[in-house]
Design an enzyme around this catalytic site. Structure first.
Site, PDB file in Angstrom:
ATOM      1  CG  ASP A  20      -5.021 -11.088   1.388  1.00  0.00           C
ATOM      2  OD1 ASP A  20      -4.577 -10.030   0.826  1.00  0.00           O
ATOM      3  OD2 ASP A  20      -5.116 -10.955   2.663  1.00  0.00           O
ATOM      4  CD  GLU A  45     -10.189  -3.066   1.480  1.00  0.00           C
ATOM      5  OE1 GLU A  45     -11.260  -3.218   1.576  1.00  0.00           O
ATOM      6  OE2 GLU A  45      -9.049  -3.727   1.737  1.00  0.00           O
ATOM      7  CG  ASN A  61       0.762  -8.582   5.182  1.00  0.00           C
ATOM      8  OD1 ASN A  61       0.330  -9.657   4.848  1.00  0.00           O
ATOM      9  ND2 ASN A  61       0.198  -7.474   5.314  1.00  0.00           N
ATOM     10  NE  ARG A  86      -5.326 -15.553   6.982  1.00  0.00           N
ATOM     11  CZ  ARG A  86      -6.230 -15.170   6.472  1.00  0.00           C
ATOM     12  NH1 ARG A  86      -6.067 -13.730   6.024  1.00  0.00           N
ATOM     13  NH2 ARG A  86      -7.415 -15.380   6.512  1.00  0.00           N
ATOM     14  NE  ARG A 143       0.566 -12.104   5.930  1.00  0.00           N
ATOM     15  CZ  ARG A 143      -0.427 -12.469   6.856  1.00  0.00           C
ATOM     16  NH1 ARG A 143      -0.453 -13.360   7.492  1.00  0.00           N
ATOM     17  NH2 ARG A 143      -1.525 -11.157   6.763  1.00  0.00           N
ATOM     18  CG  ASP A 151      -2.036  -0.823   1.403  1.00  0.00           C
ATOM     19  OD1 ASP A 151      -1.595  -2.298   1.182  1.00  0.00           O
ATOM     20  OD2 ASP A 151      -2.943  -0.562   1.306  1.00  0.00           O
TER      21      ASP A 151
END
Ligand SMILES: *[C@@H]1O[C@H](CO)[C@@H](O)[C@H](O)[C@H]1NC(C)=O
Ligand SMILES: *[C@@H]1O[C@H](CO)[C@@H](O)[C@H](O)[C@H]1NC(C)=O
Ligand SMILES: *[C@@H]1O[C@H](CO)[C@@H](O)[C@H](O)[C@H]1NC(C)=O
Ligand SMILES: *[C@@H]1O[C@H](CO)[C@@H](O)[C@H](O)[C@H]1NC(C)=O
Length: 574
Positions: free
Chosen positions: A324, A522, A218, A288, A227, A182
């Site tokens: 995702d 978003e 991330n 997660r 990750r 982002d």
């Protein structure tokens, strides 16, 4: 799983660098949790609270601050459970509320010190409504700025946030912390808003994170620390240096950028047809933490612990891709893209954009070593850039299709399905430039054949309606930007016109949604000009960092031609 096992047996050339593409029980049992915290990443407390479904969004709990040390909290929790072995959801909620603080308590009030109400980019915008739209977007940076309290640094164990010194701009909504990819689009917007100091601070945060973790997680939470996301730090620094002409900054940064790049090339690659190519992955065990219940639920479709772990790894690898979730990562028995999250095979798909981005990284790092006068390193990185370009060309370019296609390692073939990332190499010119005209004519045919102009609200993420958020009919700002900049870079009359058409469509769609709702979203919808998207595992989010950055960037480039009446929308006339 049989597919993967036989792959390992039949294809000795596909080796895996420390990746869990194996049913080796011993190996799986050695994988660490997503972080060592027994509150935020693994353990009985996390599992009990998350499975109780106290909050609509699983991320809420893991963003809460501890009132006492982790050890003390675990002790209190053990006592609570021994007195109350079968607590109701209400009991657990009360327990959480008395031992944790609301999410967001790690930030202090902060407004960017370099904010300016009327940056020069506004003067480039001819259309009055679009100019006032850009004025509003510029103002939203104030709402998206966050500074982490100093006390977090002194008491890190009480928080899940990863402490960084400088303030930052976050996406917004449930995304309270920085997100890696982002930030590329946020940073482009910030520079146009003349918030150079904020932008530089964010880059310096990232350098400190690379030195601490060896790569960039991330997002800015410890539960993301096993990750990453598409590696766009080096392109961010390039954007900053192009904008400020601060070449000294590039020289200072280059060794850290090389460190991150080397992490991707040594820890994320497989061999395909003699080429070293990158894939998304994850090397932790378990669900997660921020989507714990959701992951346990989808894993319920698998019977053995090993298969459940494989599934968690696929979910986390898809999260690393930034997309995702998506049918892009589904591989069914026929090598198609039908299915559900149970069909995720992210780690076995060689993604176009990741490899093109790494090519871009190597090119920029070479350029920066050139500024440093380090010819040895410059030559070395130019050679790596060339190798990645050859791999992208030979493994991913599909002459018949006229686009680059992800490569499926299980079925040993390219995946014919549409994703905007199939055109990602145009963005960073990851192709043989002597063949530019040829590629342009192929790509324009591909766009026509795939009927990408049929959608009033933008180019859809895929053509599959799976219910996942990175699928049809959702449209995402970074992918529109990638397409538009790519076609503009391609440089033919036809491709530049297409880029402008798509910029017109995208800015107008965002503008109409904003006018109607007062929000930036978003994600949007391909099926409706001004429609905003849904689907996936959480509520629709507003804010929104990268969306705003993309609009400012497009208005900077096309501000003199775009129109809020849409009268120059060529594609509507077709
Ligand atoms: C990369 O892989 C190597 C070897 O497998 C490992 O020692 C190292 O810790 C990994 N780096 C990161 C940052 O995970
Ligand atoms: C599977 O996917 C293909 C291509 O997306 C589609 O044509 C086909 O109808 C699908 N099959 C099933 C059983 O859903
Ligand atoms: C080039 O960069 C590498 C890595 O930072 C360094 O080890 C080397 O000494 C540098 N060489 C020159 C000539 O500056
Ligand atoms: C565009 O695609 C349509 C079919 O969707 C085809 O009839 C037409 O010939 C194509 N045009 C070009 C220029 O390729």
């Amino acid at each position: 799983m049989i597919g993967i096992l036989s792959l390992l047996l039949i294809l000795p050339c596909v080796f895996v660098n420390g990746y869990l593409i194996t049913n080796d029980v011993e190996y799986i049992s050695k994988l660490p949790p997503p972080c060592s915290s027994e509150i935020y990443c693994h353990g009985r407390l996390l599992e009990t609270i998350q499975l109780a479904h106290i909050y609509a969004d699983s991320k809420t709990f893991v963003d809460m601050k501890l009132k006492q040390s982790p050890a003390k909290t675990l002790e209190i929790f053990d006592e609570f459970l021994s007195k109350n072995p079968d607590p109701s959801t209400e009991d657990l909620k009360k327990w959480v509320e008395s031992n944790f603080e609301e999410p967001g308590s790690e930030f202090e009030n902060w407004k960017p010190d370099d904010f300016t109400k009327n940056p020069a980019v506004l003067d480039k915008i001819s259309d009055k409504s679009f100019r006032s739209f850009a004025y509003d977007l510029n103002g939203i940076w104030n709402d998206l700025g966050r500074k982490i309290k100093k006390e977090v640094h002194e008491n890190e164990e009480l928080y899940s946030i990863i402490y960084v010194e400088n303030p930052m701009i976050v996406p917004g909504g449930r995304f309270r912390e920085f997100y890696y990819w982002d930030s590329y689009w946020v940073l482009r917007g910030l520079l146009l808003s003349e918030m150079t100091h904020t932008a530089k601070g964010m880059l310096e945060n990232f350098f400190s994170i690379v030195l601490r973790f060896g790569f960039i997680p991330n997002g800015g939470r410890i539960y993301y620390s096993m990750r990453s996301q598409p590696p766009l730090l080096t392109p961010m620094v390039k954007t900053y240096v192009d904008h400020t002409k601060d070449f000294e900054f590039a020289v200072k940064a280059v060794d850290v950028l090389a460190l991150e790049f080397d992490y991707w090339m040594s820890n994320h690659t497989v061999m395909v047809k003699g080429h070293k190519m990158a894939v998304y992955g994850d090397k932790s065990s378990g669900p997660r933490p921020e989507s714990y219940r959701e992951d346990i639920e989808t894993a319920n479709g698998f019977t053995t612990d090993e298969d459940k772990e494989e599934h968690y790894s696929e979910l986390k690898a898809a999260a690393e891709s930034g997309m995702d979730f998506s049918s892009r990562w589904f591989v069914d028995a026929e090598g198609g893209n039908n299915g559900t999250l149970a069909n995720l095979k992210t780690r076995s798909i060689v993604p176009v954009e990741l490899n093109a981005i790494l090519h871009w990284n190597a090119k920029i790092i070479a350029e920066f070593y050139g500024y440093a006068g380090n010819i040895t390193k410059q030559t070395e990185y130019l050679e790596i850039a060339k190798q990645i370009l050859d791999a992208v060309n030979e493994v991913l370019w599909d002459e018949e299709t006229g686009a680059w296609l992800d490569y499926d390692l299980i079925n040993q073939k390219n995946r014919p399905f549409f994703v905007p990332t199939n055109l990602a190499p145009l963005w960073m010119r990851c192709y043989d430039v002597t063949k530019r005209e040829h590629i342009a004519s192929k790509v324009m045919k591909y766009i026509n054949n795939t009927r990408l102009d049929d959608y009033p609200g933008g180019v859809p993420t895929t053509l599959v309606k799976s219910g996942e958020q990175w699928d049809w009919p959702n449209v995402w700002a970074p992918l529109q930007h990638m397409l538009i900049v790519g076609l503009d870079n391609l440089g033919t009359k036809e491709s530049k016109e297409k880029a402008q058409d798509w910029a017109q469509r995208w800015v107008l769609s965002n503008y109409l949604a904003y006018k109607e709702s007062g929000h930036m979203f978003e994600k949007y919808m391909a099926t409706e000009l001004g429609g905003h998207g849904g689907g996936g595992e959480y509520e629709v989010q507003t804010g929104f960092g990268w969306t705003n950055g993309v609009i400012l960037d497009l208005l900077d480039h096309y501000g003199n031609v775009l129109s809020s009446s849409g009268s120059n929308l060529n594609y509507l006339k077709h």
